[in-house]
Design an enzyme around this catalytic site. Structure first.
Site, PDB file in Angstrom:
ATOM      1  N   CYS B  33       0.816  -1.208   0.000  1.00 50.59           N
ATOM      2  CA  CYS B  33       0.000   0.000   0.000  1.00 50.59           C
ATOM      3  C   CYS B  33       0.853   1.262   0.000  1.00 50.59           C
ATOM      4  O   CYS B  33       0.332   2.366  -0.132  1.00 50.59           O
ATOM      5  CB  CYS B  33      -0.928   0.017   1.201  1.00 50.59           C
ATOM      6  SG  CYS B  33      -2.080  -1.344   1.178  1.00 50.59           S
ATOM      7  N   ASP B  35       2.810   2.387   2.552  1.00 51.06           N
ATOM      8  CA  ASP B  35       3.038   3.020   3.858  1.00 51.06           C
ATOM      9  C   ASP B  35       3.416   1.981   4.901  1.00 51.06           C
ATOM     10  O   ASP B  35       2.662   1.025   5.109  1.00 51.06           O
ATOM     11  CB  ASP B  35       1.747   3.665   4.404  1.00 51.06           C
ATOM     12  CG  ASP B  35       1.262   4.823   3.568  1.00 51.06           C
ATOM     13  OD1 ASP B  35       2.001   5.799   3.463  1.00 51.06           O
ATOM     14  OD2 ASP B  35       0.142   4.720   3.045  1.00 51.06           O
ATOM     15  N   CYS B  59       4.656   8.367   2.064  1.00 51.99           N
ATOM     16  CA  CYS B  59       4.602   9.679   1.432  1.00 51.99           C
ATOM     17  C   CYS B  59       4.881  10.785   2.447  1.00 51.99           C
ATOM     18  O   CYS B  59       5.109  10.533   3.621  1.00 51.99           O
ATOM     19  CB  CYS B  59       3.225   9.876   0.798  1.00 51.99           C
ATOM     20  SG  CYS B  59       1.889   9.860   1.992  1.00 51.99           S
ATOM     21  N   CYS B 103      -3.165   8.237   6.406  1.00 55.98           N
ATOM     22  CA  CYS B 103      -1.817   8.301   7.002  1.00 55.98           C
ATOM     23  C   CYS B 103      -1.910   8.585   8.497  1.00 55.98           C
ATOM     24  O   CYS B 103      -1.152   8.031   9.295  1.00 55.98           O
ATOM     25  CB  CYS B 103      -0.979   9.394   6.339  1.00 55.98           C
ATOM     26  SG  CYS B 103      -0.653   9.089   4.597  1.00 55.98           S
TER      27      CYS B 103
END
Lengths: 386, 127
Positions: B33, B35, B59, B103
Site C-alpha cells: 500500500c 506506507d 509519502c 496516514c
C-alpha cells in the site's frame, strides 16, 4: 538554490519564439476565422499556415489535420469516431495495458456500450510485439490503438511494424503520439498510421490545443456539431492563437529534431549513469528504445511522493508513479503492467528533460537525488542498511 | 496541497530513528500500500513515555504524521498515548488533504501497536 524543471513529459515551457507568433492573434488579429471580411481572413490565414506546418511535420496533407482542444480530445474523437462509424463491421478494439487514461477510459466506456476490448500486455520493458497484435486481430476487429511512446517510462513501440500488421488485416490503426511528436521523427504516411493524436504543450507550444491526423478517405462522425469549422469535423470557433502556436511549435521542434534529440540523449544518459551509482535502483522502461528525454527509476525502500517533495524542496521538479501522487491507492498502471511489485512501483521517479536542460542541471539533480535517497532510506524501516 | 506544518514535519522530522533501550515497538501498514510506520517507545517505571522514535516508509503525509504523533506522546503516560486520535494528529498538522487522512490513522495505529507491545512485554516480565 538552483531551480531545475525535469517534468517536461507533464508539460513544457512555451518557447519565446512561439509566443511571439501567437501574440498578434491575441491582440489585433481578433477576427473570427469564419468571417468573410479582412479581420476574419487574417485569422484564417494564421490557421491555414499552422495546418501547413503540422502537415509538413507529419508528412501528410493539410486536409488530414483536424485541430482539437487537447491530446485527450484527439484520442476520444479517434476511438469514439471509429467505434461509431464501423460498428456494423464489428465491435472489437485492440489496445495495450499501458495506454494513457485518455485511451483506457474511453475503451472502458466503449465496453459499457457493448464493445469488446483486448488489452495487450506489455513485457517487462514496456513493449508489445507486432505478433501480439496479429494474433489478437479478429474478423470483427475495427481498430488497433497503440501509443507511440509511453508517457511514464518513455518506451517507444514498434509503430511501423504494428501498422503494417493492421493494414495486412484491413484494420484501422490509431496511435497516441502525444509524447513522441517533436521528440522523435513521426511520419504518418511512411509509418502507415491512419489516425494520430498530438498535443502542442508537449513540445513548447501552448496548452489547450492539439490535433488529430485523420487519413484522407476516413470520415469519422464529428466531435461536436454546429458550424462548419475543421471541415465539419469539429464545430466551434477556433482557438486561433493556440492553433497558430501549435503550428509554430511543431515547426520549431521538428526543424531541430536531430540535434535536439542527440543533445538530450547525451544528458539523459549522463543522468541515467549517475542514478545507477545509487545502490539498489531499477531502470523502468526500455534501456535504448526510449524517448530521448525520459528517465524513470525506482529507488528501492523509499516512496515516490516523498522523493518528489524532497526534490521540490531543493528546487527540482519531477514526477512519480507512486499511488500517493495519483490520489488512488494503486501505483501507476504502467509500472504494474510491466510486472513491478507494488512496493517498487511506489518508489518510482520520472525525470523528463527538455532542450533547455543543461549539464549543470543534471549534475545538480544527481546531487539532490543522492542526498534524498540517503535521507529517506535512513528513515525507512524496510531499508536493510548499507 | 500540504500545510506549512506538514512540510515542516516532513523536512525536519522530530524523533526520527530507533530508540536505544526501547521497551515497546510497533509496526503497521505494508509496502504494497506504500506506507509502513514503525514506532519505538521507552516507558519508565512510572508509565511515562520518556523517549520515542519512528521510522517510516511512505509519502510526505505519512512521514509528517509519524513525526507529529511522536511529539504528541513524548512525556505522556501510556494511557494518554492510547487516547491519541488520528483527528488530533490531523488538527495538530493544521489539516491534511482528504486522500491522506489514512496516514493519520496509520500513525494512531502505530502508537497503539507500540504501547500494546510495551504492555505485553511488561506482563511477560512480571509473570
Amino acid at each position: 538554490m538552483r531551480n531545475v524543471y525535469l517534468d517536461n513529459a507533464a508539460t513544457t515551457a512555451l518557447a519565446p519564439a512561439v509566443l511571439e507568433q501567437m501574440l498578434p492573434y491575441l491582440t489585433e488579429v481578433y477576427g473570427n476565422p469564419s468571417s468573410v471580411h479582412a479581420y476574419g481572413r487574417r485569422a484564417k490565414q494564421g490557421i491555414d499556415l499552422a495546418r501547413e506546418q503540422v502537415a509538413a511535420a507529419l508528412g501528410c496533407e493539410t486536409g488530414e489535420v483536424i485541430f482539437t482542444g487537447c491530446g485527450t480530445e484527439s484520442d476520444n474523437t479517434a476511438l469514439l469516431g471509429v467505434a461509431e462509424r464501423y460498428k456494423s463491421k464489428g465491435r472489437h478494439i485492440i489496445t495495450t495495458n499501458v495506454e494513457h487514461h485518455a485511451v483506457l477510459h474511453t475503451c472502458a466506456y466503449l465496453e459499457k456500450q457493448g464493445y469488446e476490448v483486448t488489452y495487450l500486455p506489455v513485457d517487462a520493458e514496456g513493449l508489445i510485439t507486432p505478433e501480439q497484435v496479429r494474433s489478437a486481430i479478429r474478423s470483427d476487429t475495427i481498430l488497433v490503438s497503440v501509443m507511440f511512446a509511453n508517457n511514464e517510462v518513455g518506451t517507444i513501440m514498434p509503430i511501423p511494424e504494428i501498422a503494417a500488421v493492421c493494414h495486412e488485416k484491413d484494420v484501422l490503426f490509431h496511435t497516441d503520439a502525444v509524447q513522441a511528436v517533436g521528440h522523435v521523427p513521426v511520419r504518418v504516411r511512411e509509418m502507415g498510421i491512419d489516425l494520430l493524436s498530438l498535443s502542442a504543450h508537449k513540445f513548447h507550444g501552448p496548452k489547450g490545443v492539439g490535433a488529430l491526423y485523420c487519413r484522407k478517405g476516413l470520415r469519422l462522425p464529428p466531435h461536436s456539431m454546429g458550424g462548419a469549422q475543421e471541415q465539419g469535423r469539429r464545430a466551434g470557433t477556433e482557438n486561433t492563437a493556440g492553433i497558430v502556436g501549435l503550428g509554430a511549435a511543431i515547426e520549431l521542434a521538428c526543424s531541430h529534431i536531430e540535434q535536439n534529440s542527440a543533445k538530450m540523449i547525451e544528458l539523459r544518459d549522463r543522468l541515467m549513469r549517475g542514478i545507477e551509482t545509487i545502490p539498489e535502483v531499477k531502470l523502468n522502461g526500455h534501456p535504448t528504445k526510449r524517448l530521448p528525454n525520459n528517465v524513470n527509476y525506482s529507488i528501492k525502500y523509499i516512496e515516490g511522493e516523498s522523493i518528489l517533495l524532497m526534490l521540490d524542496l531543493n528546487g527540482v521538479a519531477a514526477s512519480s508513479g507512486s499511488a500517493c501522487t495519483s490520489g488512488s491507492l494503486d501505483p501507476s498502471h504502467v509500472l504494474l503492467a510491466m510486472g513491478l511489485p507494488h512496493e517498487i512501483a511506489h518508489g518510482s521517479v520520472r525525470l523528463t528533460l527538455s532542450d533547455d536542460t543543461t549539464q549543470e542541471d543534471i549534475d545538480y539533480t544527481l546531487d539532490v537525488l543522492r542526498a534524498t535517497a540517503d535521507r529517506l532510506r535512513n528513515m525507512s524501516p524496510i531499508y536493510p542498511g548499507k | 496541497m500540504y500545510t506549512e506544518k506538514v512540510l515542516d514535519h516532513f523536512s525536519h522530522p522530530r524523533n526520527m530513528g530507533e530508540v536505544q533501550g526501547a521497551n515497546g515497538v510497533g509496526m503497521v501498514g505494508n509496502a504494497k500500500c506504500g506506507d509502513i510506520m514503525q514506532m519505538f517507545i521507552k516507558v519508565n517505571d512510572d508509565g511515562i513515555i520518556e523517549d520515542v522514535g519512528f521510522k517510516t516508509f511512505g509519502c510526505g503525509a505519512a512521514i509528517a504524521t509519524s513525526s507529529m504523533a511522536t511529539e504528541m506522546i513524548k512525556g505522556k503516560s501510556v494511557d494518554e498515548a492510547l487516547a491519541l486520535s488520528n483527528a488530533a494528529v490531523v488538527e495538530a498538522l493544521e489539516g491534511l488533504p482528504p486522500q491522506k487522512i489514512h496516514c493519520s490513522v496509520l500513525a494512531e495505529e502505530a502508537v497503539r501497536a507500540a504501547v500494546e507491545d510495551y504492555q505485553k512485554n511488561k506482563t511477560g516480565a512480571g509473570a
